[in-house]
Design an enzyme around this catalytic site. Structure first.
Site, mmCIF file in Angstrom:
data_model
loop_
_atom_site.group_PDB
_atom_site.id
_atom_site.type_symbol
_atom_site.label_atom_id
_atom_site.label_comp_id
_atom_site.label_asym_id
_atom_site.label_seq_id
_atom_site.Cartn_x
_atom_site.Cartn_y
_atom_site.Cartn_z
ATOM 1 N N HIS A 84 -0.326 -6.015 -5.508
ATOM 2 C CA HIS A 84 -0.987 -4.426 -5.779
ATOM 3 C C HIS A 84 0.260 -3.698 -5.318
ATOM 4 O O HIS A 84 0.480 -3.424 -4.055
ATOM 5 C CB HIS A 84 -1.947 -4.406 -4.628
ATOM 6 C CG HIS A 84 -2.737 -3.060 -5.116
ATOM 7 N ND1 HIS A 84 -3.712 -2.810 -6.083
ATOM 8 C CD2 HIS A 84 -2.464 -1.931 -4.500
ATOM 9 C CE1 HIS A 84 -4.086 -1.481 -5.887
ATOM 10 N NE2 HIS A 84 -3.299 -0.937 -4.843
ATOM 11 N N THR A 125 0.803 -1.272 0.055
ATOM 12 C CA THR A 125 0.145 0.130 -0.126
ATOM 13 C C THR A 125 0.890 1.408 -0.091
ATOM 14 O O THR A 125 0.575 2.265 -0.548
ATOM 15 C CB THR A 125 -1.053 -0.223 1.301
ATOM 16 O OG1 THR A 125 -1.621 -1.291 1.344
ATOM 17 C CG2 THR A 125 -1.742 1.182 1.256
ATOM 18 N N HIS A 177 2.297 -0.407 -4.915
ATOM 19 C CA HIS A 177 2.444 1.224 -5.304
ATOM 20 C C HIS A 177 3.513 1.692 -5.415
ATOM 21 O O HIS A 177 4.627 0.768 -5.444
ATOM 22 C CB HIS A 177 1.785 2.031 -4.028
ATOM 23 C CG HIS A 177 0.217 2.089 -4.027
ATOM 24 N ND1 HIS A 177 -0.317 3.141 -4.607
ATOM 25 C CD2 HIS A 177 -0.739 1.080 -3.751
ATOM 26 C CE1 HIS A 177 -1.658 2.806 -4.522
ATOM 27 N NE2 HIS A 177 -1.797 2.016 -3.820
ATOM 28 N N HIS A 233 23.231 8.714 -32.088
ATOM 29 C CA HIS A 233 22.192 7.865 -31.974
ATOM 30 C C HIS A 233 21.704 7.955 -33.272
ATOM 31 O O HIS A 233 21.185 6.618 -33.741
ATOM 32 C CB HIS A 233 21.374 8.328 -30.885
ATOM 33 C CG HIS A 233 21.712 8.206 -29.467
ATOM 34 N ND1 HIS A 233 21.073 7.820 -28.549
ATOM 35 C CD2 HIS A 233 23.110 8.463 -29.087
ATOM 36 C CE1 HIS A 233 21.614 7.378 -27.378
ATOM 37 N NE2 HIS A 233 22.996 7.825 -27.623
HETATM 38 C C1 HCA Z 1 -6.401 1.386 -0.523
HETATM 39 C C2 HCA Z 1 -6.590 0.172 -0.871
HETATM 40 C C3 HCA Z 1 -5.812 -0.733 -1.737
HETATM 41 C C4 HCA Z 1 -6.207 -2.083 -2.036
HETATM 42 C C5 HCA Z 1 -5.393 -2.786 -2.825
HETATM 43 C C6 HCA Z 1 -6.255 -4.036 -3.421
HETATM 44 C C7 HCA Z 1 -4.295 -0.840 -1.235
HETATM 45 O O1 HCA Z 1 -7.062 2.312 -1.327
HETATM 46 O O2 HCA Z 1 -5.694 1.835 0.416
HETATM 47 O O3 HCA Z 1 -7.293 -4.374 -2.724
HETATM 48 O O4 HCA Z 1 -5.632 -4.950 -4.003
HETATM 49 O O5 HCA Z 1 -3.402 -0.008 -2.051
HETATM 50 O O6 HCA Z 1 -3.811 -1.156 -0.345
HETATM 51 O O7 HCA Z 1 -5.859 -0.031 -2.814
HETATM 52 CU CU CU Z 2 -4.065 0.750 -3.736
#
Ligand code: HCA
Ligand code: CU
Length: 460
Positions: free
Chosen positions: A192, A164, A194, A286
């Site tokens: 997931h 997250t 970030h 290049h």
């Molecule tokens: C958020 C939730 C989420 C959930 C990711 C997922 C995150 O908005 O805080 O459900 O796979 O980044 O943890 O997007």
């Molecule tokens: Cu997220």
């Protein structure tokens, strides 16, 4: 086999200042389906009635992709997901100490009960269930395994390992995903990631190598803060570097451009894959290499995305690029003339931002003393726009500035409100661009004036 869940419609709409209309969401969902992503996360129906409505419409489209509703751990939220006709609900509940203490005010044992209960509730409604331990990467690992296994026992078949805060690195991802695989009951593992440190795609690739199944993406890498992996980058990286062949690359550029237009969230020119400069070459060394064999400076052929390489001519340019550009117009010059033409371009390039083909042809005319009876392929034009009276002109300007090939935008007095200076490769491209400008919300009408000759002023 790799799976992709695209969450442009959920995480992407969590991008600051971004909101899609219902019709825009449907267009995005159809394009994503044409790419062939396995899952589309289309929103959290508890956010607003409009989000719920869009989810419902998308679930009814009969797409190949599984349609996923996101939801907090609440019965009402899960009921809404069910009512929208989603195939799957993704229930998220944070598991890190900081989230449990500061945000949820729950003990680990309470969290376990809540997660178990809501997963089972969703399962009993006949929904497929993914459970997301939010902030999973900062969760004490023993507790993470307990919580995920409890969710799996209660009926979930997928766990989203959510980074997250984007704090992972490829090697820590490898370690944690391998350990998850060992410690979890059989299930699919989503990643997931970030992008707070710019490592989201690298971390996702490491996680897949370590045994995870699915990568979460958004178009143009949108999302909270710095977003998550960009769909096009993810697909092309897996396609070219890992031999993943199942996705259709053709709609990727259109999707990226469409998202820029409807979100007002614009990508940088140096963005990999979809950025304007991704296949542009500039320095003499290049371009010389590229003209001899594009493999010298291109990691792959831009044609796989329907893109073309571009050679930029300015003071960094060498002879081979100028000769090649003149040849495109059927103009032949002697080696001595070429020498002078290039040196003139280099001088001009000191004081100008961008050279057009018309400039290059004009220099060639001066140097050779021969008239060149050719029309430059690239075209400059001024597009004058009238904005709807109820529209905030600056918002139209902001969207125009993000369109490729629009170089300058002015708010002006007179019959029109805005004037945009555009530079395109040919008349067809000009026509397309004008069409695109006309679809910008708030544009009432346009009038286009093509530039025949361009002169620099004293203060340029
Ligand atoms: C958020 C939730 C989420 C959930 C990711 C997922 C995150 O908005 O805080 O459900 O796979 O980044 O943890 O997007
Ligand atoms: Cu997220």
């Amino acid at each position: 086999m790799l799976e992709i869940l695209d969450t442009t419609l959920r995480e992407g709409e969590q991008t600051p200042y971004v909101n899609f209309t219902l019709e825009e969401k449907i267009t995005i969902a159809k394009l994503l389906d044409a790419v062939g992503v396995e899952m589309i996360e289309a929103g959290d129906p508890s956010v607003s009635p409009n989000v719920a409505k869009a989810l419902q419409r998308i679930a009814a489209l009969g797409l190949k992709a599984e349609v996923v509703a996101h939801s907090i751990a609440s019965r009402a939220g899960i009921d809404r997901a069910k009512a929208c006709g989603a195939d799957r609900v993704a229930i998220f509940y944070a598991t890190s100490k900081i989230h449990l203490d500061a945000k949820l005010h729950k003990t680990e044992e309470q969290a376990l009960d809540i997660i178990r209960e809501h997963v089972a509730y969703a399962r009993n409604l006949g929904l497929k269930v993914r459970y997301t331990p939010e902030d999973a990467t900062r969760t004490e690992f023993g507790f993470l395994l307990r919580v995920c296994n409890a969710a799996l026992e209660a009926g979930a078949d997928r766990i989203s390992f959510a980074d997250t805060l984007g704090i992972m690195q490829p090697h820590t991802m490898t370690e944690k995903v391998s350990a998850l695989r060992k410690g979890l009951r059989p299930c699919r593992i989503d990643l997931h990631c970030h992008d707070d440190y710019g490592l989201a795609l690298a971390n996702s690739m490491a996680g897949i190598r370590a045994g995870a199944d699915c990568v979460h993406t958004t178009v143009n890498g949108m999302g909270e803060r710095t977003g998550i992996p960009d769909l096009a980058e993810t697909i092309v990286a897996f396609h070219n570097l890992e031999g993943v062949q199942q996705y259709n690359l053709a709609p990727l550029m259109e999707l990226s451009a469409y998202l820029e237009r409807v979100s007002g969230f614009f990508i940088a020119p140096n963005k990999p894959i979809t950025g304007q400069n991704a296949f542009s070459h500039k320095s003499g060394v290049h371009t010389n290499g590229i003209l001899k064999d594009p493999r010298t400076y291109e990691p792959f052929d831009p044609a796989i995305l329907g893109r073309e390489r571009k050679i930029v001519i300015d003071k960094y340019t060498g002879k081979s690029a100028v000769a090649a550009r003149l040849e495109e117009y059927g103009v032949e010059v002697s080696p001595a003339e070429l020498e002078v033409i290039v040196s003139r371009i280099k001088n001009l390039g000191d004081s100008r931002k961008q050279l057009f083909d018309a400039d290059i042809l004009e220099i060639a005319e001066h140097v050779t003393g021969r008239e060149m009876d050719v029309i430059p392929h690239d075209i400059s034009a001024m597009v004058m726009l009238e904005a709807e009276s109820h529209v905030y002109t600056t918002s139209v300007v902001r969207r125009l500035r993000g369109l490729h090939n629009v170089s300058q935008v002015y708010e002006i007095t007179g019959d029109y409100d805005i004037s945009a200076f555009v530079n395109v490769e040919n008349v067809v491209a000009l026509n397309n661009l004008i069409e695109e400008i006309r679809t910008v919300p708030g544009v009432k009408r346009t009038e286009t004036r093509m530039v025949l000759k361009k002169y620099g002023g004293a203060r340029e």
